[in-house]
Motif scaffolding. Structure first.
Motif, PDB file in Angstrom:
ATOM      1  N   ALA A 119      -0.956  -7.544   3.801  1.00  0.00           N
ATOM      2  CA  ALA A 119      -1.890  -8.359   3.017  1.00  0.00           C
ATOM      3  C   ALA A 119      -3.241  -7.648   2.927  1.00  0.00           C
ATOM      4  CB  ALA A 119      -2.056  -9.725   3.662  1.00  0.00           C
ATOM      5  N   VAL A 120      -3.919  -7.875   1.816  1.00  0.00           N
ATOM      6  CA  VAL A 120      -5.200  -7.231   1.539  1.00  0.00           C
ATOM      7  C   VAL A 120      -6.258  -8.315   1.342  1.00  0.00           C
ATOM      8  CG1 VAL A 120      -6.416  -5.849  -0.188  1.00  0.00           C
ATOM      9  CG2 VAL A 120      -4.130  -5.206   0.506  1.00  0.00           C
ATOM     10  N   ASP A 121      -7.445  -8.058   1.827  1.00  0.00           N
ATOM     11  CA  ASP A 121      -8.583  -8.937   1.591  1.00  0.00           C
ATOM     12  C   ASP A 121      -8.894  -8.904   0.091  1.00  0.00           C
ATOM     13  OD1 ASP A 121     -11.052 -10.170   1.338  1.00  0.00           O
ATOM     14  OD2 ASP A 121     -11.996  -9.032   2.954  1.00  0.00           O
ATOM     15  N   PHE A 122      -8.736 -10.021  -0.598  1.00  0.00           N
ATOM     16  CA  PHE A 122      -8.884 -10.030  -2.053  1.00  0.00           C
ATOM     17  C   PHE A 122     -10.336 -10.024  -2.523  1.00  0.00           C
ATOM     18  CE2 PHE A 122      -5.093 -10.732  -4.932  1.00  0.00           C
ATOM     19  CZ  PHE A 122      -4.337  -9.815  -4.219  1.00  0.00           C
ATOM     20  N   ARG A 123     -11.267  -9.902  -1.599  1.00  0.00           N
ATOM     21  CA  ARG A 123     -12.639  -9.628  -2.021  1.00  0.00           C
ATOM     22  C   ARG A 123     -12.772  -8.172  -2.433  1.00  0.00           C
ATOM     23  NH1 ARG A 123     -15.495 -11.989   3.228  1.00  0.00           N
ATOM     24  NH2 ARG A 123     -13.669 -10.935   4.071  1.00  0.00           N
ATOM     25  N   CYS A 140      -1.039  -7.729  -2.318  1.00  0.00           N
ATOM     26  CA  CYS A 140      -0.902  -9.175  -2.206  1.00  0.00           C
ATOM     27  C   CYS A 140      -1.933  -9.708  -1.212  1.00  0.00           C
ATOM     28  CB  CYS A 140       0.516  -9.491  -1.707  1.00  0.00           C
ATOM     29  SG  CYS A 140       0.942 -11.241  -1.753  1.00  0.00           S
ATOM     30  N   ASN A 141      -2.343 -10.951  -1.396  1.00  0.00           N
ATOM     31  CA  ASN A 141      -3.263 -11.571  -0.442  1.00  0.00           C
ATOM     32  C   ASN A 141      -2.487 -12.195   0.719  1.00  0.00           C
ATOM     33  OD1 ASN A 141      -2.168 -13.777  -1.834  1.00  0.00           O
ATOM     34  ND2 ASN A 141      -4.062 -14.927  -1.763  1.00  0.00           N
ATOM     35  N   LYS A 142      -3.189 -12.697   1.726  1.00  0.00           N
ATOM     36  CA  LYS A 142      -2.557 -13.236   2.927  1.00  0.00           C
ATOM     37  C   LYS A 142      -1.685 -14.460   2.621  1.00  0.00           C
ATOM     38  CE  LYS A 142      -3.611 -14.598   7.661  1.00  0.00           C
ATOM     39  NZ  LYS A 142      -4.666 -14.787   8.652  1.00  0.00           N
ATOM     40  N   ALA A 143      -2.106 -15.307   1.708  1.00  0.00           N
ATOM     41  CA  ALA A 143      -1.341 -16.506   1.354  1.00  0.00           C
ATOM     42  C   ALA A 143      -0.134 -16.188   0.465  1.00  0.00           C
ATOM     43  CB  ALA A 143      -2.248 -17.507   0.647  1.00  0.00           C
ATOM     44  N   LYS A 144      -0.062 -14.975  -0.031  1.00  0.00           N
ATOM     45  CA  LYS A 144       1.031 -14.498  -0.885  1.00  0.00           C
ATOM     46  C   LYS A 144       1.166 -15.277  -2.196  1.00  0.00           C
ATOM     47  CE  LYS A 144       3.684 -12.526   2.908  1.00  0.00           C
ATOM     48  NZ  LYS A 144       2.598 -12.488   3.830  1.00  0.00           N
ATOM     49  N   ASN A 145       0.043 -15.772  -2.687  1.00  0.00           N
ATOM     50  CA  ASN A 145       0.065 -16.450  -3.979  1.00  0.00           C
ATOM     51  C   ASN A 145      -0.741 -15.699  -5.041  1.00  0.00           C
ATOM     52  OD1 ASN A 145      -2.484 -17.010  -2.930  1.00  0.00           O
ATOM     53  ND2 ASN A 145      -2.513 -19.106  -3.715  1.00  0.00           N
ATOM     54  N   LYS A 146      -1.271 -14.533  -4.670  1.00  0.00           N
ATOM     55  CA  LYS A 146      -2.062 -13.718  -5.597  1.00  0.00           C
ATOM     56  C   LYS A 146      -1.647 -12.261  -5.483  1.00  0.00           C
ATOM     57  CE  LYS A 146      -5.957 -16.797  -5.054  1.00  0.00           C
ATOM     58  NZ  LYS A 146      -7.103 -17.038  -4.225  1.00  0.00           N
ATOM     59  N   LEU A 147      -1.630 -11.588  -6.619  1.00  0.00           N
ATOM     60  CA  LEU A 147      -1.347 -10.153  -6.677  1.00  0.00           C
ATOM     61  C   LEU A 147      -2.454  -9.438  -7.417  1.00  0.00           C
ATOM     62  CD1 LEU A 147       2.388  -9.798  -7.812  1.00  0.00           C
ATOM     63  CD2 LEU A 147       1.472  -9.655  -5.516  1.00  0.00           C
ATOM     64  N   LYS A 148      -2.690  -8.191  -7.021  1.00  0.00           N
ATOM     65  CA  LYS A 148      -3.548  -7.293  -7.781  1.00  0.00           C
ATOM     66  C   LYS A 148      -2.743  -6.031  -8.052  1.00  0.00           C
ATOM     67  CE  LYS A 148      -8.175  -8.810  -6.526  1.00  0.00           C
ATOM     68  NZ  LYS A 148      -9.474  -8.423  -5.984  1.00  0.00           N
ATOM     69  N   LEU A 149      -2.809  -5.543  -9.280  1.00  0.00           N
ATOM     70  CA  LEU A 149      -2.150  -4.311  -9.681  1.00  0.00           C
ATOM     71  C   LEU A 149      -3.231  -3.337 -10.112  1.00  0.00           C
ATOM     72  CD1 LEU A 149      -0.125  -6.762 -10.319  1.00  0.00           C
ATOM     73  CD2 LEU A 149       1.100  -5.073 -11.624  1.00  0.00           C
ATOM     74  N   GLY A 154     -10.221   5.594 -16.637  1.00  0.00           N
ATOM     75  CA  GLY A 154     -10.792   4.760 -15.598  1.00  0.00           C
ATOM     76  C   GLY A 154      -9.706   3.941 -14.942  1.00  0.00           C
ATOM     77  N   PHE A 155     -10.086   3.187 -13.941  1.00  0.00           N
ATOM     78  CA  PHE A 155      -9.119   2.337 -13.258  1.00  0.00           C
ATOM     79  C   PHE A 155      -9.005   0.998 -13.964  1.00  0.00           C
ATOM     80  CE2 PHE A 155     -10.028   5.209  -9.725  1.00  0.00           C
ATOM     81  CZ  PHE A 155      -8.734   5.447  -9.274  1.00  0.00           C
ATOM     82  N   ALA A 156      -7.791   0.465 -13.994  1.00  0.00           N
ATOM     83  CA  ALA A 156      -7.528  -0.872 -14.512  1.00  0.00           C
ATOM     84  C   ALA A 156      -7.042  -1.724 -13.350  1.00  0.00           C
ATOM     85  CB  ALA A 156      -6.475  -0.821 -15.610  1.00  0.00           C
ATOM     86  N   LEU A 157      -7.466  -2.969 -13.326  1.00  0.00           N
ATOM     87  CA  LEU A 157      -7.093  -3.882 -12.262  1.00  0.00           C
ATOM     88  C   LEU A 157      -6.577  -5.173 -12.886  1.00  0.00           C
ATOM     89  CD1 LEU A 157      -7.111  -4.399  -9.184  1.00  0.00           C
ATOM     90  CD2 LEU A 157      -9.405  -5.339  -9.466  1.00  0.00           C
ATOM     91  N   TRP A 158      -5.325  -5.501 -12.610  1.00  0.00           N
ATOM     92  CA  TRP A 158      -4.720  -6.743 -13.091  1.00  0.00           C
ATOM     93  C   TRP A 158      -4.648  -7.713 -11.929  1.00  0.00           C
ATOM     94  CZ3 TRP A 158      -0.097  -6.253 -16.890  1.00  0.00           C
ATOM     95  CH2 TRP A 158      -0.438  -5.371 -17.919  1.00  0.00           C
ATOM     96  N   TYR A 159      -4.740  -9.001 -12.243  1.00  0.00           N
ATOM     97  CA  TYR A 159      -4.750 -10.045 -11.221  1.00  0.00           C
ATOM     98  C   TYR A 159      -3.807 -11.146 -11.674  1.00  0.00           C
ATOM     99  CZ  TYR A 159      -6.939 -13.655  -8.257  1.00  0.00           C
ATOM    100  OH  TYR A 159      -7.187 -14.641  -7.353  1.00  0.00           O
ATOM    101  N   LYS A 160      -2.942 -11.600 -10.769  1.00  0.00           N
ATOM    102  CA  LYS A 160      -2.063 -12.727 -11.091  1.00  0.00           C
ATOM    103  C   LYS A 160      -2.104 -13.714  -9.946  1.00  0.00           C
ATOM    104  CE  LYS A 160       2.425 -14.341 -12.438  1.00  0.00           C
ATOM    105  NZ  LYS A 160       3.695 -14.067 -13.075  1.00  0.00           N
ATOM    106  N   ARG A 161      -2.205 -15.007 -10.291  1.00  0.00           N
ATOM    107  CA  ARG A 161      -2.219 -16.075  -9.295  1.00  0.00           C
ATOM    108  C   ARG A 161      -1.104 -17.064  -9.622  1.00  0.00           C
ATOM    109  NH1 ARG A 161      -7.187 -19.856  -9.636  1.00  0.00           N
ATOM    110  NH2 ARG A 161      -5.940 -20.718 -11.312  1.00  0.00           N
ATOM    111  N   LEU A 162      -0.317 -17.407  -8.606  1.00  0.00           N
ATOM    112  CA  LEU A 162       0.698 -18.445  -8.762  1.00  0.00           C
ATOM    113  C   LEU A 162       0.080 -19.786  -8.398  1.00  0.00           C
ATOM    114  CD1 LEU A 162       3.860 -16.788  -7.170  1.00  0.00           C
ATOM    115  CD2 LEU A 162       3.289 -17.011  -9.593  1.00  0.00           C
TER     116      LEU A 162
END
Length: 115
Positions: free
Chosen positions: A16-20, A47-56, A63-71
């Motif tokens: 898990a990753v700190d989503f800040r 993925c975050n600790k709760a496993k309900n969010k992803l970052k790609l 440049g860098f692209a960052l995608w975010y998905k929340r269930l």
């Protein structure tokens, strides 16, 4: 998930990753913990600790692209009791993961003619 990029590789970060953390923090994880070059165009999934969010995260040559998905009500199926820090995924497995399926230990089906 149909992406507008064709990544040369897709890697899932196990822990898990700190989503800040945003782009710079995730690039540091890619380069220090995973020992990968973040500038190759490979896609990295976190993925975050709760496993309900992803970052790609990926580099698209400008440049860098960052995608975010929340269930909203479910959790992503995420490996936790395995040895490897990172997993290599196919685009099909990424699509399954984003759809809520367990992708670790499952391979996509390959058919061939018997003739």
């Amino acid at each position: 998930m149909k992406m507008f990029i064709d990544p040369p590789a897709i890697y899932l970060h196990r822990d898990a990753v700190d989503f800040r953390k945003s782009i710079d923090g995730l690039v540091a994880i890619v380069e220090q913990e995973l020992a990968h070059d973040a500038y190759t165009g490979a896609l990295f999934v976190f993925c975050n600790k709760a496993k309900n969010k992803l970052k790609l995260l990926y580099w698209d040559k400008t440049g860098f692209a960052l995608w975010y998905k929340r269930l909203e009500k479910q959790r992503f199926k995420w490996p936790s009791k395995v040895d490897r820090q990172a997993y290599s995924l196919t685009e099909q497995q990424l699509s399954w993961l984003l759809s809520g399926f367990d992708v670790i230990g499952h391979q996509s089906l390959n058919y061939q003619s018997l003739a």
